[in-house]
Design an enzyme around this catalytic site. Sequence first.
Site, short mmCIF file in Angstrom:
data_model
loop_
_atom_site.label_atom_id
_atom_site.label_comp_id
_atom_site.label_asym_id
_atom_site.label_seq_id
_atom_site.Cartn_x
_atom_site.Cartn_y
_atom_site.Cartn_z
N VAL A 15 -45.11 39.27 -9.62
CA VAL A 15 -44.06 39.15 -9.07
C VAL A 15 -43.51 37.98 -10.05
CG1 VAL A 15 -45.41 36.61 -8.30
CG2 VAL A 15 -46.72 38.39 -8.55
N VAL A 134 -53.01 32.65 -1.37
CA VAL A 134 -53.63 33.70 -0.43
C VAL A 134 -52.92 34.44 0.53
CG1 VAL A 134 -55.13 32.97 1.37
CG2 VAL A 134 -54.91 31.25 -0.14
N GLY A 136 -50.93 37.19 -0.10
CA GLY A 136 -49.75 38.06 -0.02
C GLY A 136 -48.35 37.81 0.69
N ILE A 138 -48.35 36.45 3.74
CA ILE A 138 -48.54 36.21 4.98
C ILE A 138 -48.56 34.77 4.92
CG2 ILE A 138 -50.20 35.33 6.67
CD1 ILE A 138 -51.46 38.39 6.00
N GLY A 189 -48.69 48.22 -8.52
CA GLY A 189 -49.11 45.97 -8.79
C GLY A 189 -49.91 45.19 -7.84
N ASP A 203 -61.78 38.12 -6.08
CA ASP A 203 -60.52 37.48 -6.00
C ASP A 203 -60.38 37.17 -4.05
OD1 ASP A 203 -57.77 37.64 -6.59
OD2 ASP A 203 -57.38 39.04 -4.26
N LYS A 207 -59.33 33.17 -3.39
CA LYS A 207 -58.50 33.42 -1.92
C LYS A 207 -59.13 32.36 -0.89
CE LYS A 207 -55.40 37.40 -3.14
NZ LYS A 207 -55.95 38.53 -2.75
N GLY A 304 -47.94 42.68 -4.13
CA GLY A 304 -47.23 44.01 -4.22
C GLY A 304 -46.04 43.08 -4.58
P1 NAP Z 1 -48.61 40.77 -14.26
O1 NAP Z 1 -47.92 41.65 -13.87
O2 NAP Z 1 -50.05 40.59 -15.15
O3 NAP Z 1 -47.42 39.58 -15.45
C1 NAP Z 1 -48.37 38.50 -16.17
C2 NAP Z 1 -47.06 37.41 -16.64
O4 NAP Z 1 -47.54 36.79 -17.27
C3 NAP Z 1 -46.24 38.97 -17.34
O5 NAP Z 1 -45.21 38.55 -17.44
C4 NAP Z 1 -46.69 38.37 -18.77
O6 NAP Z 1 -46.01 38.11 -20.24
C5 NAP Z 1 -46.75 37.32 -18.73
N1 NAP Z 1 -47.66 35.88 -19.58
C6 NAP Z 1 -49.24 36.30 -20.34
N2 NAP Z 1 -49.64 36.27 -21.37
C7 NAP Z 1 -48.73 34.55 -20.98
C8 NAP Z 1 -49.18 33.20 -22.13
N3 NAP Z 1 -49.53 32.98 -22.96
N4 NAP Z 1 -46.90 33.17 -21.84
C9 NAP Z 1 -46.41 33.69 -21.34
N5 NAP Z 1 -46.78 34.40 -20.35
C10 NAP Z 1 -47.59 35.21 -20.48
O7 NAP Z 1 -49.10 40.01 -13.11
P2 NAP Z 1 -48.67 39.62 -11.56
O8 NAP Z 1 -50.05 40.66 -11.05
O9 NAP Z 1 -47.46 39.01 -11.04
O10 NAP Z 1 -49.74 37.84 -11.35
C11 NAP Z 1 -48.80 36.92 -11.41
C12 NAP Z 1 -49.83 35.78 -10.62
O11 NAP Z 1 -49.81 36.11 -9.07
C13 NAP Z 1 -51.83 36.34 -11.15
O12 NAP Z 1 -51.58 34.75 -10.53
C14 NAP Z 1 -51.93 36.67 -9.84
O13 NAP Z 1 -53.90 36.67 -9.20
C15 NAP Z 1 -51.22 36.05 -9.03
N6 NAP Z 1 -50.72 37.50 -7.93
C16 NAP Z 1 -50.32 38.40 -7.66
C17 NAP Z 1 -50.43 39.68 -6.58
C18 NAP Z 1 -49.59 40.66 -7.12
O14 NAP Z 1 -50.02 41.56 -6.16
N7 NAP Z 1 -49.70 41.22 -8.80
C19 NAP Z 1 -50.38 38.87 -5.55
C20 NAP Z 1 -50.85 37.56 -5.41
C21 NAP Z 1 -50.80 36.66 -6.23
P3 NAP Z 1 -45.06 39.49 -20.53
O15 NAP Z 1 -45.10 40.45 -19.43
O16 NAP Z 1 -44.94 39.23 -21.38
O17 NAP Z 1 -46.87 40.63 -21.10
N1 HSE Z 2 -55.14 41.66 -6.52
C1 HSE Z 2 -54.67 40.71 -5.41
C2 HSE Z 2 -54.58 41.50 -3.77
C3 HSE Z 2 -53.13 40.62 -4.88
O1 HSE Z 2 -55.41 43.16 -4.52
O2 HSE Z 2 -54.80 41.10 -3.05
C4 HSE Z 2 -52.63 40.00 -4.17
O3 HSE Z 2 -53.23 38.52 -4.18
#
Ligand code: NAP
Ligand code: HSE
Length: 430
Positions: A15, A134, A136, A138, A189, A203, A207, A304
């Site tokens: 993200v 909540v 993504g 939307i 992702g 999760d 939400k 994503g």
């Molecule tokens: P991710 O790909 O695992 O990325 C997490 C990031 O946090 C990485 O860049 C990591 O650093 C960094 N990080 C971890 N520990 C840290 C620390 N101690 N200090 C500073 N940075 C740190 O996760 P993501 O999928 O982007 O998700 C991020 C957030 O968005 C989460 O809360 C997730 O629930 C939410 N979210 C995700 C999605 C989705 O589709 N992926 C959708 C909606 C919401 P490094 O890269 O250096 O390891």
């Molecule tokens: N892991 C979550 C999902 C990311 O699959 O819906 C979006 O919040």
Amino acid sequence: MSDILKVAIAGLGTVGVGTVKILQQHADVLAKRCGRPVNIVAISARDHNKDRGVDLSGYQWYSDAAEMARDADCDVVVELIGGSEGIAKDAVEAALNAGRHVVTANKALVAHHGTELACLAEKNGVSLNYEAAVAGGIPIIKTVREGLAGNSLSRVYGILNGTCNYILTTMRETGRDFDDVLADAQKLGYAEADPAFDIDGVDAAHKLAILASVAFGTEVDFDAVHVEGIRHINAMDIQFADELGYKIKLLGIATKVNATIEQRVHPCMVPEGAPVSTVEGVFNAVVCDGDFVDTIMQEGRGAGEGPTASAVMADVMDIARGISVPTFAVPATQLQKLPTRPMAERRGAYYVRLMLVDEPGVFADVAAALRDHEVSMEQLLQRMRDPGEAVPVVITTHDTTEADMVNALNAIAALDTVTEAPCMIRIETF
Ligand code: NAP
Ligand code: HSE
């Protein structure tokens, strides 16, 4: 309001990188739409040297996200690390205490600490925005908090986890195994850092707790959500659902019943043709029932890089434009705490799959257990297997209470002729 809106980003994963890309690629149009430039000034992640496929050379690097939130010369801290405790919470609290706005995609954090963080934001006169937390891409928080603000909402429900919907859809369409499809969702992702959060329903429950708070003006109450995941759903159930005219969907359902709130996340049998049954793959959908608007449904990609970053950006732009609304639609100190409606009071139909030893009288025992608990059968399917193997028997029921259904299933599970725990899936007709 300063001329430039200065943004610090904590977390540069799926993200975070998506958010950097939007800010870089759409800089001109964002500036026009906001009436001022929106510039990244500082970033933080774990690994300073990782190639993230975007140019980060112009931004100040912090190895400590909380230090960045406190000390960087910025107006907004965008928290995209994840987790309900630890560094994500520290960074958000540091930012709010320093009088900086916060944008986060972190549903775990908001579900567990939303009410207290909203109080902190309001005390410091800044925004706490969480659209990306909540569903993504939307814009459901904006829809409920602003677009439907004139309504009294009685129910919000939908498909809130992209990973589970992707798994259930792909298993049905391709017959592939659960673990194999989950691995795909991780590569794309979609999944959380710990995918158990996705497949065990946590999760979606995060939400739903957030959505219920905005919809009903109540404190965020994650502990009140009844949570079940999709681990126990197998290819046989998906096939039986198809035969019976249903699709299996993991739904989150929050309902206001008199002065109580019911919040539940579990797999559901949804009739083919119901609006949410057509929402497939990584797509999410949220349905809201309001007294003036009637029923509306929004659909879009629930996970994503691009869709989630799109939602993050909308929150940042509200801040750039000076738009501020109470975090959960009413001031945080006025959020109500309403009692939880017990799951045992749910009334509806059920799908039950049993694995039975194929011998005389077995079915009479099952029927007796249903009769003893006043559960009335609607349909019955039995499939043949090789001699000696347990046979799958599927029963659908007429409307009954959850308490009666659970008691009947406990009695059935105790029979010597039942070879594994019954699979029970609630039928939701909407
Ligand atoms: P991710 O790909 O695992 O990325 C997490 C990031 O946090 C990485 O860049 C990591 O650093 C960094 N990080 C971890 N520990 C840290 C620390 N101690 N200090 C500073 N940075 C740190 O996760 P993501 O999928 O982007 O998700 C991020 C957030 O968005 C989460 O809360 C997730 O629930 C939410 N979210 C995700 C999605 C989705 O589709 N992926 C959708 C909606 C919401 P490094 O890269 O250096 O390891
Ligand atoms: N892991 C979550 C999902 C990311 O699959 O819906 C979006 O919040």
